[in-house]
Write a protein that holds these residues in place. Structure first.
Motif, PDB file in Angstrom:
ATOM      1  N   ARG A  51       0.955  -1.312  -0.025  1.00 16.21           N
ATOM      2  CA  ARG A  51      -0.048   0.108   0.126  1.00 16.21           C
ATOM      3  C   ARG A  51       0.906   1.364  -0.066  1.00 16.21           C
ATOM      4  O   ARG A  51       0.520   2.180  -0.726  1.00 16.21           O
ATOM      5  N   ALA A  52       1.810   1.328   0.808  1.00 11.45           N
ATOM      6  CA  ALA A  52       2.886   2.279   0.748  1.00 11.45           C
ATOM      7  C   ALA A  52       3.634   2.542  -0.382  1.00 11.45           C
ATOM      8  O   ALA A  52       3.671   3.794  -0.819  1.00 11.45           O
ATOM      9  N   VAL A  53       3.739   1.698  -1.180  1.00 12.00           N
ATOM     10  CA  VAL A  53       4.424   1.731  -2.287  1.00 12.00           C
ATOM     11  C   VAL A  53       3.506   2.375  -3.477  1.00 12.00           C
ATOM     12  O   VAL A  53       3.862   3.261  -4.283  1.00 12.00           O
ATOM     13  N   ILE A  54       2.494   1.814  -3.451  1.00 11.96           N
ATOM     14  CA  ILE A  54       1.410   2.326  -4.280  1.00 11.96           C
ATOM     15  C   ILE A  54       0.977   3.790  -4.043  1.00 11.96           C
ATOM     16  O   ILE A  54       1.047   4.604  -5.064  1.00 11.96           O
ATOM     17  N   GLN A  55       0.919   4.115  -2.693  1.00  7.53           N
ATOM     18  CA  GLN A  55       0.290   5.480  -2.441  1.00  7.53           C
ATOM     19  C   GLN A  55       1.349   6.559  -2.589  1.00  7.53           C
ATOM     20  O   GLN A  55       1.244   7.718  -3.030  1.00  7.53           O
ATOM     21  N   GLU A  56       2.707   6.128  -2.432  1.00  5.92           N
ATOM     22  CA  GLU A  56       3.959   7.036  -2.429  1.00  5.92           C
ATOM     23  C   GLU A  56       4.901   6.826  -3.928  1.00  5.92           C
ATOM     24  O   GLU A  56       5.748   7.131  -3.899  1.00  5.92           O
ATOM     25  N   GLN A  57       3.958   6.363  -4.952  1.00  2.00           N
ATOM     26  CA  GLN A  57       4.994   6.109  -6.219  1.00  2.00           C
ATOM     27  C   GLN A  57       5.284   7.314  -6.680  1.00  2.00           C
ATOM     28  O   GLN A  57       6.479   7.462  -7.432  1.00  2.00           O
ATOM     29  N   ALA A  58       4.892   8.352  -6.478  1.00  4.87           N
ATOM     30  CA  ALA A  58       5.318   9.751  -6.770  1.00  4.87           C
ATOM     31  C   ALA A  58       6.430  10.567  -6.266  1.00  4.87           C
ATOM     32  O   ALA A  58       6.847  11.597  -6.545  1.00  4.87           O
ATOM     33  N   THR A  88      12.293   3.392 -10.128  1.00  7.62           N
ATOM     34  CA  THR A  88      12.020   2.041  -9.506  1.00  7.62           C
ATOM     35  C   THR A  88      10.627   2.304  -8.692  1.00  7.62           C
ATOM     36  O   THR A  88       9.700   1.466  -8.843  1.00  7.62           O
ATOM     37  N   LEU A  89      10.608   3.436  -8.047  1.00  4.78           N
ATOM     38  CA  LEU A  89       9.240   3.413  -7.024  1.00  4.78           C
ATOM     39  C   LEU A  89       8.239   3.533  -7.933  1.00  4.78           C
ATOM     40  O   LEU A  89       6.914   3.261  -7.622  1.00  4.78           O
ATOM     41  N   LEU A  90       8.170   4.368  -8.831  1.00  5.79           N
ATOM     42  CA  LEU A  90       6.913   4.764  -9.911  1.00  5.79           C
ATOM     43  C   LEU A  90       6.605   3.309 -10.597  1.00  5.79           C
ATOM     44  O   LEU A  90       5.333   2.982 -10.623  1.00  5.79           O
ATOM     45  N   ARG A  95       2.699  -0.801 -11.136  1.00  2.00           N
ATOM     46  CA  ARG A  95       2.566  -2.148 -11.078  1.00  2.00           C
ATOM     47  C   ARG A  95       1.419  -2.996 -10.096  1.00  2.00           C
ATOM     48  O   ARG A  95       0.622  -3.569 -10.571  1.00  2.00           O
ATOM     49  N   LEU A  96       1.747  -2.490  -9.018  1.00  2.00           N
ATOM     50  CA  LEU A  96       0.946  -2.950  -7.765  1.00  2.00           C
ATOM     51  C   LEU A  96      -0.354  -2.374  -7.972  1.00  2.00           C
ATOM     52  O   LEU A  96      -1.387  -3.067  -7.653  1.00  2.00           O
ATOM     53  N   ALA A  97      -0.737  -1.200  -8.251  1.00  2.00           N
ATOM     54  CA  ALA A  97      -1.994  -0.426  -8.519  1.00  2.00           C
ATOM     55  C   ALA A  97      -2.656  -1.204  -9.570  1.00  2.00           C
ATOM     56  O   ALA A  97      -3.946  -1.454  -9.506  1.00  2.00           O
ATOM     57  N   VAL A  98      -2.182  -1.697 -10.755  1.00  2.00           N
ATOM     58  CA  VAL A  98      -2.723  -2.368 -11.906  1.00  2.00           C
ATOM     59  C   VAL A  98      -2.894  -3.840 -11.381  1.00  2.00           C
ATOM     60  O   VAL A  98      -4.132  -4.502 -11.698  1.00  2.00           O
ATOM     61  N   GLU A  99      -2.027  -4.404 -10.580  1.00  2.00           N
ATOM     62  CA  GLU A  99      -2.206  -5.764 -10.327  1.00  2.00           C
ATOM     63  C   GLU A  99      -2.756  -6.234  -8.982  1.00  2.00           C
ATOM     64  O   GLU A  99      -2.760  -7.239  -8.277  1.00  2.00           O
ATOM     65  N   GLN A 100      -3.343  -4.942  -8.278  1.00  2.00           N
ATOM     66  CA  GLN A 100      -3.556  -5.110  -6.809  1.00  2.00           C
ATOM     67  C   GLN A 100      -4.666  -6.275  -6.463  1.00  2.00           C
ATOM     68  O   GLN A 100      -4.815  -6.551  -5.260  1.00  2.00           O
ATOM     69  N   SER A 101      -5.718  -6.634  -7.407  1.00  2.00           N
ATOM     70  CA  SER A 101      -6.575  -7.726  -7.246  1.00  2.00           C
ATOM     71  C   SER A 101      -6.181  -8.923  -6.767  1.00  2.00           C
ATOM     72  O   SER A 101      -6.961  -9.510  -6.183  1.00  2.00           O
ATOM     73  N   ALA A 103      -3.781  -9.362  -4.724  1.00  2.00           N
ATOM     74  CA  ALA A 103      -3.382  -9.125  -3.330  1.00  2.00           C
ATOM     75  C   ALA A 103      -4.604  -8.829  -2.701  1.00  2.00           C
ATOM     76  O   ALA A 103      -4.621  -8.792  -1.338  1.00  2.00           O
ATOM     77  N   GLY A 104      -5.910  -8.443  -3.158  1.00  2.00           N
ATOM     78  CA  GLY A 104      -6.839  -8.248  -2.633  1.00  2.00           C
ATOM     79  C   GLY A 104      -6.672  -6.652  -1.913  1.00  2.00           C
ATOM     80  O   GLY A 104      -7.247  -6.403  -0.705  1.00  2.00           O
ATOM     81  N   LEU A 105      -6.015  -5.847  -2.394  1.00  2.00           N
ATOM     82  CA  LEU A 105      -5.719  -4.355  -1.771  1.00  2.00           C
ATOM     83  C   LEU A 105      -6.866  -3.576  -1.826  1.00  2.00           C
ATOM     84  O   LEU A 105      -7.108  -2.552  -1.100  1.00  2.00           O
ATOM     85  N   GLN A 106      -7.365  -3.434  -3.313  1.00  2.00           N
ATOM     86  CA  GLN A 106      -8.485  -2.582  -3.325  1.00  2.00           C
ATOM     87  C   GLN A 106      -8.104  -1.031  -2.851  1.00  2.00           C
ATOM     88  O   GLN A 106      -8.836  -0.303  -2.298  1.00  2.00           O
ATOM     89  N   GLU A 107      -6.853  -0.756  -3.431  1.00  2.00           N
ATOM     90  CA  GLU A 107      -6.309   0.772  -3.040  1.00  2.00           C
ATOM     91  C   GLU A 107      -6.677   1.452  -4.265  1.00  2.00           C
ATOM     92  O   GLU A 107      -5.759   1.687  -5.276  1.00  2.00           O
ATOM     93  N   TYR A 108      -7.684   2.337  -4.145  1.00  2.00           N
ATOM     94  CA  TYR A 108      -8.231   3.115  -5.499  1.00  2.00           C
ATOM     95  C   TYR A 108      -7.622   4.626  -5.309  1.00  2.00           C
ATOM     96  O   TYR A 108      -7.705   5.446  -6.291  1.00  2.00           O
ATOM     97  N   SER A 109      -7.365   5.034  -4.229  1.00  2.00           N
ATOM     98  CA  SER A 109      -7.096   6.459  -3.868  1.00  2.00           C
ATOM     99  C   SER A 109      -6.105   6.904  -4.800  1.00  2.00           C
ATOM    100  O   SER A 109      -5.870   8.104  -5.170  1.00  2.00           O
ATOM    101  N   ILE A 110      -5.050   6.120  -5.354  1.00  4.12           N
ATOM    102  CA  ILE A 110      -3.986   6.817  -5.991  1.00  4.12           C
ATOM    103  C   ILE A 110      -4.383   7.151  -7.626  1.00  4.12           C
ATOM    104  O   ILE A 110      -4.032   8.037  -8.016  1.00  4.12           O
ATOM    105  N   TYR A 111      -5.341   6.477  -7.984  1.00  2.00           N
ATOM    106  CA  TYR A 111      -6.129   6.916  -9.324  1.00  2.00           C
ATOM    107  C   TYR A 111      -6.712   8.019  -8.978  1.00  2.00           C
ATOM    108  O   TYR A 111      -6.783   8.967  -9.882  1.00  2.00           O
ATOM    109  N   GLU A 112      -7.226   8.336  -7.863  1.00  4.00           N
ATOM    110  CA  GLU A 112      -8.154   9.519  -7.729  1.00  4.00           C
ATOM    111  C   GLU A 112      -7.126  10.509  -7.497  1.00  4.00           C
ATOM    112  O   GLU A 112      -7.428  11.847  -7.974  1.00  4.00           O
ATOM    113  N   TRP A 113      -5.980  10.311  -6.871  1.00  2.00           N
ATOM    114  CA  TRP A 113      -4.870  11.392  -6.667  1.00  2.00           C
ATOM    115  C   TRP A 113      -4.296  11.941  -8.112  1.00  2.00           C
ATOM    116  O   TRP A 113      -4.096  13.098  -8.179  1.00  2.00           O
ATOM    117  N   TRP A 114      -3.918  11.080  -9.141  1.00  2.00           N
ATOM    118  CA  TRP A 114      -3.571  11.334 -10.142  1.00  2.00           C
ATOM    119  C   TRP A 114      -4.767  12.205 -11.159  1.00  2.00           C
ATOM    120  O   TRP A 114      -4.270  13.106 -11.943  1.00  2.00           O
TER     121      TRP A 114
END
Length: 200
Positions: A51-58, A88-90, A95-101, A103-114
């Protein structure tokens, strides 16, 4: 570098290389050179790290400067295309944001941020008279995030993202007529960001 940052970047490397299913806390600890206790103190679990890698990708991005508006938004997306080839971080966060299903992460906030980030540029473009009167900036910002996401997935499969800047340029050429008048489009420049800087 602080322990949390070391862990975040080590996790990004491992997730970027093998994805969420192939990553393990042990691999990340070995890459970071820290103790197990350090991982669980800062992130509690592999899911927390992901989750941290997804959220802090930028976090490592140095966004291009420029006057806010349509040209700046175009520059921003082409900059992101080049950074996805080497940041690397981005790369791991995307990758995690796309493949997160998986892992069952359901982390949509990064798409809203962009979408919000792109929307701010579009609102500035409207204030500068660069958009068509009926252009919906919110809808276009969300569509732009979706189109960019799809383009980078296709590029990753086709060329390891080597052709991503070209795909993003093509994406814009298709989308722009529904967003901006022809005279505004004619003034836009498509910037390619490379290892030695940018060229137009």
């Amino acid at each position: 570098m602080r322990t949390r940052e070391v862990l975040l970047r080590a996790a990004a490397e491992v997730f970027g290389e093998v994805g969420y299913p192939g990553a393990s806390i042990t691999k990340i600890i070995d890459r970071a050179g820290v103790t197990t206790g350090a991982v669980y103190f800062h992130f509690r679990s592999k899911e927390g790290l992901a989750r941290a890698v997804i959220q802090e990708q930028a976090a490592d991005l140095d966004f291009p400067e420029g006057e806010p508006g349509l040209q700046h938004l175009l520059d921003l997306t082409l900059y992101l295309a080049s950074e996805l080839q080497r940041n690397t971080l981005l790369r791991a966060g995307v990758r995690l944001a796309v493949e997160q299903s998986e892992a069952g992460l359901q982390e949509y906030s990064i798409y809203e941020w962009w979408a919000e980030r792109f929307g701010e540029e579009l609102d500035e473009a409207r204030g500068r008279g660069e958009l068509l009167p009926d252009a919906d900036t919110g809808a276009f910002a969300s569509t732009l995030v979706a189109a960019f996401t799809g383009a980078q997935i296709m590029s990753q499969l086709a060329s390891g993202r080597a052709d991503l800047p070209r795909r993003i340029t093509s994406m814009w050429r298709c989308l722009l007529p529904g967003l901006a008048p022809a005279d505004v489009i004619g003034r836009l420049e498509f910037t390619t960001y490379g290892e030695e800087g940018s060229t137009r």
